[in-house]
Design a protein around this motif. Structure first.
Motif, short mmCIF file in Angstrom:
data_model
loop_
_atom_site.label_atom_id
_atom_site.label_comp_id
_atom_site.label_asym_id
_atom_site.label_seq_id
_atom_site.Cartn_x
_atom_site.Cartn_y
_atom_site.Cartn_z
N ALA A 91 0.79 -1.23 0.00
CA ALA A 91 0.00 0.00 0.00
C ALA A 91 0.82 1.28 0.00
O ALA A 91 0.34 2.31 -0.46
CB ALA A 91 -0.95 0.02 1.20
N ASP A 92 2.02 1.25 0.54
CA ASP A 92 2.86 2.45 0.58
C ASP A 92 2.11 3.63 1.22
O ASP A 92 2.06 4.73 0.68
CB ASP A 92 3.35 2.81 -0.82
N HIS A 93 1.50 3.37 2.39
CA HIS A 93 0.72 4.39 3.11
C HIS A 93 1.55 5.64 3.38
O HIS A 93 2.68 5.54 3.85
CB HIS A 93 0.25 3.86 4.47
N ALA A 94 0.96 6.80 3.12
CA ALA A 94 1.57 8.08 3.46
C ALA A 94 0.51 8.96 4.10
O ALA A 94 -0.59 9.12 3.56
CB ALA A 94 2.15 8.76 2.23
N LEU A 95 0.84 9.49 5.26
CA LEU A 95 -0.06 10.37 5.98
C LEU A 95 0.36 11.81 5.70
O LEU A 95 1.55 12.14 5.79
CB LEU A 95 0.06 10.07 7.48
N HIS A 96 -0.60 12.65 5.32
CA HIS A 96 -0.32 14.05 4.98
C HIS A 96 -1.06 14.93 5.97
O HIS A 96 -2.29 14.90 6.04
CB HIS A 96 -0.75 14.36 3.55
N ILE A 97 -0.28 15.69 6.75
CA ILE A 97 -0.83 16.62 7.74
C ILE A 97 -0.26 17.99 7.42
O ILE A 97 0.94 18.21 7.57
CB ILE A 97 -0.43 16.22 9.17
#
Length: 148
Positions: A112-118
């Protein structure tokens, strides 16, 4: 797909968005959040291998709400409900909703290569924990002792 997300202006309470390793019960990362501030989780759908963006919002009560999922191709496990607000008029399908995410558990994907953007930060979840690790994504009042 989403621009910079700015903090909301709700009454004074500040939070920390914590990424907790469920197996070790330790906080891997923590980021400041305001009520009504949004964050986005980008990932690649594990079976369809297509991009997905899920947009979340911090509530004034310290909860997390899923407000929208966007995807280029509908696949298993993606939101698509007759009572949702669905926009298929553009390149990406947008499903707008209000789904409480308490608790919000997420397994770090191997594909999935999850990336969280905040705001202007981008956090690759695989930099925090190996694929397969179960995380608890939660809001805690700022200044509250760390209860793991």
């Amino acid at each position: 797909m989403y621009g910079t997300l700015l903090p909301g202006s709700a009454a004074g309470q500040e939070f920390r968005l914590e990424l907790v390793h469920r197996g070790q019960n330790t906080i891997l990362a923590s980021y400041p959040m305001q009520p009504d501030q949004e964050f986005v989780l980008h990932y690649i759908h594990s079976s369809d291998h297509t991009p997905v963006a899920a947009r979340f919002k911090a509530t004034a009560q310290g909860g997390i709400v899923l407000v929208e999922e966007r995807f280029a191709w509908y696949g298993a496990g993606l939101a698509f409900h007759a009572q949702s607000d669905i926009d298929t008029s553009r390149e990406w399908t947008a499903v707008r909703m209000h789904r409480d995410m308490d608790p919000f558990f997420l397994r770090v994907g191997r594909v999935a290569d999850h990336a969280l953007h905040i705001g202007n930060r981008s956090i690759a979840l695989r930099d925090l924990a190996p694929g397969g690790t179960s995380l608890w994504i939660r809001l805690r009042p700022r200044g509250e002792p760390r209860h793991e």
